[in-house]
Design an enzyme around this catalytic site. Structure first.
Site, PDB file in Angstrom:
ATOM      1  N   GLU B  70      47.009  52.172  42.341  1.00 54.43           N
ATOM      2  CA  GLU B  70      46.242  52.585  43.523  1.00 54.43           C
ATOM      3  C   GLU B  70      47.111  52.718  44.771  1.00 54.43           C
ATOM      4  O   GLU B  70      46.895  53.618  45.580  1.00 54.43           O
ATOM      5  CB  GLU B  70      45.086  51.618  43.768  1.00 54.43           C
ATOM      6  N   HIS B 139      33.707  43.291  40.744  1.00 57.26           N
ATOM      7  CA  HIS B 139      33.256  44.682  40.624  1.00 57.26           C
ATOM      8  C   HIS B 139      31.909  44.908  41.290  1.00 57.26           C
ATOM      9  O   HIS B 139      31.167  45.803  40.892  1.00 57.26           O
ATOM     10  CB  HIS B 139      33.137  45.094  39.148  1.00 57.26           C
TER      11      HIS B 139
HETATM   12  C1  LIG Z   1      43.249  47.508  40.051  1.00 63.24           C
HETATM   13  C2  LIG Z   1      42.305  48.096  39.074  1.00 63.24           C
HETATM   14  N1  LIG Z   1      42.286  49.432  38.909  1.00 63.24           N
HETATM   15  C3  LIG Z   1      41.437  49.990  38.037  1.00 63.24           C
HETATM   16  C4  LIG Z   1      40.585  49.222  37.293  1.00 63.24           C
HETATM   17  C5  LIG Z   1      39.594  49.864  36.323  1.00 63.24           C
HETATM   18  N2  LIG Z   1      40.042  49.642  34.960  1.00 63.24           N
HETATM   19  C6  LIG Z   1      39.618  48.590  34.235  1.00 63.24           C
HETATM   20  S1  LIG Z   1      40.363  48.505  32.742  1.00 63.24           S
HETATM   21  C7  LIG Z   1      41.245  49.898  33.041  1.00 63.24           C
HETATM   22  C8  LIG Z   1      42.206  50.414  32.017  1.00 63.24           C
HETATM   23  C9  LIG Z   1      43.246  49.396  31.693  1.00 63.24           C
HETATM   24  O1  LIG Z   1      44.114  49.889  30.729  1.00 63.24           O
HETATM   25  P1  LIG Z   1      45.123  48.960  29.988  1.00 63.24           P
HETATM   26  O2  LIG Z   1      45.874  48.151  30.982  1.00 63.24           O
HETATM   27  O3  LIG Z   1      45.908  49.811  29.077  1.00 63.24           O
HETATM   28  O4  LIG Z   1      44.224  47.925  29.188  1.00 63.24           O
HETATM   29  P2  LIG Z   1      43.224  48.232  27.976  1.00 63.24           P
HETATM   30  O5  LIG Z   1      41.901  48.544  28.574  1.00 63.24           O
HETATM   31  O6  LIG Z   1      43.775  49.371  27.214  1.00 63.24           O
HETATM   32  O7  LIG Z   1      43.201  46.976  27.197  1.00 63.24           O
HETATM   33  C10 LIG Z   1      40.962  50.411  34.298  1.00 63.24           C
HETATM   34  C11 LIG Z   1      41.554  51.626  34.886  1.00 63.24           C
HETATM   35  C12 LIG Z   1      40.637  47.839  37.505  1.00 63.24           C
HETATM   36  N3  LIG Z   1      39.811  47.014  36.849  1.00 63.24           N
HETATM   37  N4  LIG Z   1      41.509  47.294  38.365  1.00 63.24           N
END
Ligand SMILES: Cc1ncc(C[n+]2csc(CCOP(=O)(O)OP(=O)(O)O)c2C)c(N)n1
Ligand SMILES: Cc1ncc(C[n+]2csc(CCOP(=O)(O)OP(=O)(O)O)c2C)c(N)n1
Ligand SMILES: [Mg+2]
Ligand SMILES: [Mg+2]
Lengths: 327, 342, 342, 327
Positions: B70, B139
């Site tokens: 971000e 959230h």
């Molecule tokens: C700072 C932040 N940005 C965006 C999100 C929304 N979000 C939650 S999980 C996710 C994807 C995370 O991907 P990854 O780190 O690969 O973990 P996975 O879900 O694949 O286990 C996003 C964008 C968040 N929770 N926190």
């Protein structure tokens, strides 16, 4: 492969590993099914498919070691010894939940077990793990800390900052990148520029890439990394390639995946199947042993759902407690 | 004119402004989705489908999926705004502002002032806020008081699909940095929304309802709660004005003051945490500027000073609702008015 | 007891608590300084010398210099606090909170609640704030309203060396996350400060001065401005109470209410930006709970809604001062009181 | 060394390079002296010693290119074409300053020249540079953006995030790490774990390490990197090793440095001396040419200080303007 140290694990340890992985799998499959009924509120991210990571790593840890987890935290919780009944109750938002119903799936924690919480903020856990490692180092407990994070999280500035901090402070922390190929709907092949191992090395941390569906490979690599870090060798890094079986969260239609992608994974490289084949072929465990575990786990999960469903919700007055020590 | 959901209203505003002005680009995590993946393109269209279809219309050069960084991409949006683009960046949940706030409040918000008026930063940050989704402490926050506190930012909180479309179009056309708050529980709310583009000016409050006894000011999702309360109170013979300021910064204080001068009673409804929030902000401004008009204590309806709890029962207890608003209004009616005391 | 500067008072509090409790560690950028460099160790002792000498007393294991990665080390402080340390982290200027706010407000502040009361986070973040240093827009902000807005944080704003020592000791002994605000212009202010350790409890306001006509509430550096104003007003025959709440969260509202019930007039002085700040916060709480006691509009003295300007003339104009406070007090005296209106 | 492309620069360009470096040096030496008199308010960070970086890089840029700078921004401003009188007036807090006296040393900017501002936040500039690069790419201007940052900034999460973003978005951005050995009083040898070039490569960005006191080396390396990036080759990275001649900010006692450290640097590897020797030995310029520039620069700086000192401060009413477009 044949040289895996993990294959030399005691029968008891092998059974423990299987039980934990099976518990995670069963837990997630059941939460998936229950979510569909509408009984489970909120955002739920399932760990099914990634069991070898949590278990292969956490088997090397005890309560004096800490882990920081992610939004996809159920597996880490189970592997770090969180009470399954407490977890399920938490996911249902019950007063008997591990967090008294205030946290839910995304915030399950048990600090007494060194489980510093699932985390709703991507990349939020790595600095906390550094802190736990600092505490272990300063208080000379001999403990280490593990920071689990996804491929998406690997891009967050907090991950980079934590890696650098771990190096310059010589912290006993192990970074485990659970690269399941996607962050939400975005492929890690697109979002992660360069190379994860090189990045870690750029921050002064040696890393290895491991097949994250192979419990034995993970267990071996994690064992080595944790040993090295625990004995003062500084931070370590593991890049685990693995896959999630469900959507990003429950409700995700997964249009970004290839048709049959998950079915294929389940059929071909399922962690539990591979474990089962491996240990039975090597005659380390019998089908019978495993089937026994399966039954027990099923009963455990069944019971956790049953009790969670019938457990009481928190009361009005609970809204105002636990903000500060004084209220 | 046709019935549109809050989600559609926002999508349409984006599409129409992108159509109108090629400098408008949108960016965010999975706002199209499926990048690099074997399945469908535009696989998500945003985590709740708000930007669905835009990549098909405008292509990947103007609909930019981002990595989860971000600070990186919101800072990039600010930098791009300095250099001729008009970016609309999505901060998925406002709760994530903690990883990128510097780029918003020290960079984008201050360029113009720090640079002596010689910079313009036409940046919009769309973000989801609010409780009610069982999404727990990280959230579900509102946090708009924090943005309102910062000079240089404009803060927009639409309360309905019609408002959302007009205010988003204004946000995109505005040359100052704007934070645009979308309540996650409202995306499926529907109402009649014009098909053509229209802009609702900032700093002009809307009378949702006019009444004589009490002025109720509410933002975002709370506007409909306030209206429900007013409806119920009308049956009890209490007549309320309901004012939706639309923008927290700039704030249309004159309209609020005028109404308070007529009713003499004020109830402020704010879904944000109670300390230093918009309810306190407006209360203080009214108490300073229309003190003589007040017949009763100003009442505030906000959640308690706690994080947002997960358990549905607790969350429902946490969020202000029509009943609590009505109770506050009744209490201002009961309170010995100054006249009565005389 | 001896004369000590604000700087020395803080240094002494840190030294004494580190002496008392081996779990207390301090960390921050250049808080000792000279790491890896060929010159002196403890080369800086903090950017303004506040932590000077501590590394000599307690060693590099407990006085931790950090790289410039505020999310990294403040998050680490939060994590360490969960695991048995009692870290005091320095966020050099509070203006930098934008790069690490997540670790403060979503992590440290919420652990206890999210984890159902099963976590304790004895973390202190010391940070410099305030204008007057000609340090321009990104190094002069107050921002404590933002922290006050967040449930789970305690917010401490000492107004003198004596206060600083006692409140910092309490902050370190406290088991909740505390943000401790040090006004950069006050470091050289001196007063008598006991040599032995002492703790000033949170949530207990201090009467700096008692008077009958008007209550003035001020925080941090503004307390002395308010006192100066009160001094000047006394000569005009206007008698003021000056209250220093010491902590913005928790806030000692009862003491403020009690005073307002006696004086009937309230002036709030807040160096923070005017929207959603502490002045509005307290005004609103008083207007809700002691409305009947008010004889005149509540007045707020805050800077204008602008970033902090660099040019000395502008900055001096920006910051509230004794004159502006006195003018506000006079205006509440002139305002037709309710009694008078009757 | 002898193969430097920069040695083939035209006489005019060489003079321009020298003039800019000399202007920066003189500007900083003078601000240092004036600061000591107490006339200059606030935090001032001087760039003296690092001239080859700003000039060696920015000579490859035009107004369609942008740079994001740091708290130590004077050099970047001058190299990117900011008006020296406007800069000096700004540092004195005058209404005639580039930022109307509202920004001061730490926020000098001239967006019309593509100078997006000095920046009071360490690591704050890199994302902005990515944005400028994105604008150039989207609007197809052919422009590039440069993100200058120090060794301290190289650890900030924003730097890592920006590098990754630059790679995955294929942005025309060049990251220039000005490694002057210290972040405040802390040595980069301690604070920067691992290796800067490897880090950049870990994010998918090729990098080179260059002697930052050698104008020719910097000019060559920057030229190649910028060319490659401008022609669609993706982001580039430069690691410049250099030194600052003054304290972190004016007022810094520099106890962390070796006695005589700066005197040694000035005597042995001074950028301007080396440039002078190089061009005169190669008979590209005459001592006379350079002395002429020296005189002109001196007069310019002298005039800028004189006019700044006598210029008017902003007025009360200015406090309330420039917050928004409407006021
Ligand atoms: C700072 C932040 N940005 C965006 C999100 C929304 N979000 C939650 S999980 C996710 C994807 C995370 O991907 P990854 O780190 O690969 O973990 P996975 O879900 O694949 O286990 C996003 C964008 C968040 N929770 N926190
Ligand atoms: C986010 C942030 N943290 C800390 C500071 C305080 N600070 C200003 S300059 C500086 C050192 C920067 O070091 P480096 O990046 O190497 O640049 P240099 O000063 O050496 O040019 C620090 C810590 C800041 N301005 N911003
Ligand atoms: Mg992933
Ligand atoms: Mg440096």
């Amino acid at each position: 492969m044949a040289m895996s140290r993990a294959l030399q694990l005691s029968r008891e340890d092998l059974l423990r590993a299987y039980r934990q992985m099976r518990t995670i799998r069963e837990f997630e499959e059941r939460v998936h099914a229950e979510f569909a009924t509408g009984d489970i509120p909120g955002f739920v991210h399932l760990y099914a498919g990634e069991e070898a990571s949590a278990v292969g790593v956490c088997m090397h840890l005890t309560d004096k070691d800490a882990i920081a987890s992610t939004h996809r935290g159920h597996g880490h919780c189970i592997a770090k010894g969180c009470d399954v009944h407490g977890m399920m109750a938490e996911i249902y938002g019950r007063k008997s939940g591990l967090c008294a119903g205030k946290g839910g799936s995304m915030h399950i924690a048990d600090v007494s077990k060194g489980m510093l919480g699932a985390n709703g903020i991507v990349g939020g856990g790595a600095p906390l793990a550094c802190g736990a490692a600092l505490a272990a180092k300063t208080l000379k407990t001999g403990g280490v800390a593990v920071a689990f994070g996804g491929d998406g999280a690997s891009n967050q500035g907090t991950t980079a900052e934590s890696m650098n901090l771990a190096t310059v402070w010589k912290l006993p922390v192990i970074f485990v990148l659970e690269d399941n190929g996607y962050a939400e709907s975005t492929a890690s092949g697109w979002s992660v520029g360069g190379d994860a191992i090189k990045r870690a090395e750029g921050f002064g941390i040696p890393g290895v890439r491991v097949d994250g569906h192979d419990f034995f490979a993970v267990h071996d690599a994690a064992g080595e990394a944790i040993e090295r870090t625990r004995s003062g060798g500084g931070p370590s890094f593991l890049h685990l390639k693995l896959n999630r079986y469900y959507g990003h969260f429950e409700g995700d239609g997964q249009a970004y995946r290839r048709d049959g992608e998950v079915a294929g994974l389940r059929a071909e490289i399922d962690t539990l199947d591979r474990f089962r084949r491996r240990v039975t072929e090597a005659k380390l465990l019998e089908e019978n042993d495993l089937a026994g575990v399966d039954r027990e786990v099923l009963a455990l999960i069944e019971d956790s759902v049953r009790t969670a469903k019938s457990a009481a919700a928190p009361k009005s007055a609970d809204l105002l407690t636990d903000v500060y020590l004084s209220y | 004119m046709s019935k549109k959901s809050f989600r559609q209203a926002i999508n349409e505003a984006l599409a129409q402004e992108m159509e109108r002005d090629p400098r408008v680009v949108i960016m965010g995590e999975d706002i199209a989705g499926g990048l690099g993946a074997p399945g469908e393109d535009d696989a998500w269209g945003g985590v709740l489908g708000v930007t669905k279809g835009l990549v098909g219309k405008f292509g990947r050069e103007r609909v930019l999926d981002t990595p989860i960084t971000e600070s990186g991409f919101i800072g990039a949006a600010a930098g791009a705004a300095l250099r001729g683009l008009r970016p609309v960046a999505e901060l998925m949940f406002v709760d994530f502002m903690g990883v990128c706030f510097d780029q918003i409040f020290n960079q984008a918000a201050k360029f113009r002032y720090m640079f002596g008026g010689k910079a313009t930063t036409p940046l919009v940050i769309r973000t989801m806020f609010g409780a009610g989704f069982r999404a727990a402490s990280q959230h579900s926050q509102c946090l708009y008081p924090i943005f309102t506190h910062i000079p240089g930012l404009k803060v927009v909180i639409p309360s309905s699909p019609y408002e959302a479309k007009g205010l988003l179009i204004q946000s995109i056309r505005d040359d100052d940095p704007v934070i645009f708050f979308e309540h996650k529980v409202m995306y499926d709310v529907e109402e009649e929304v014009p098909d053509e583009p229209y802009a609702i000016p900032f700093g002009e409050a809307r009378f949702v309802r006019e009444g004589d006894d009490v002025t109720i000011v509410a933002f975002g999702r709370m506007v409909s709660m306030a209206s429900q309360a007013a409806e119920a109170l009308a049956k009890e013979g209490v007549s309320c004005s309901v004012i939706d300021p639309r923008t927290a910064s700039p704030l249309d204080l004159p309209t609020i003051l005028e109404s308070v001068r007529e009713t003499g009673r004020l109830v402020l409804v704010d879904e944000a945490s109670p300390r230093c929030n918009l309810a306190t902000d407006i209360s203080a401004q009214v108490a300073e500027q229309a003190f003589d008009a007040l017949k009763a204590p100003i009442r505030m309806v906000s959640p308690p000073h706690t994080p947002v709890p997960f358990a549905p029962a607790l969350e429902d207890e946490f969020v202000p609702n029509a009943e609590k608003i009505a109770a506050a209004v009744r209490s201002t009616m009961r309170a010995p008015s100054k006249q009565a005391a005389e």
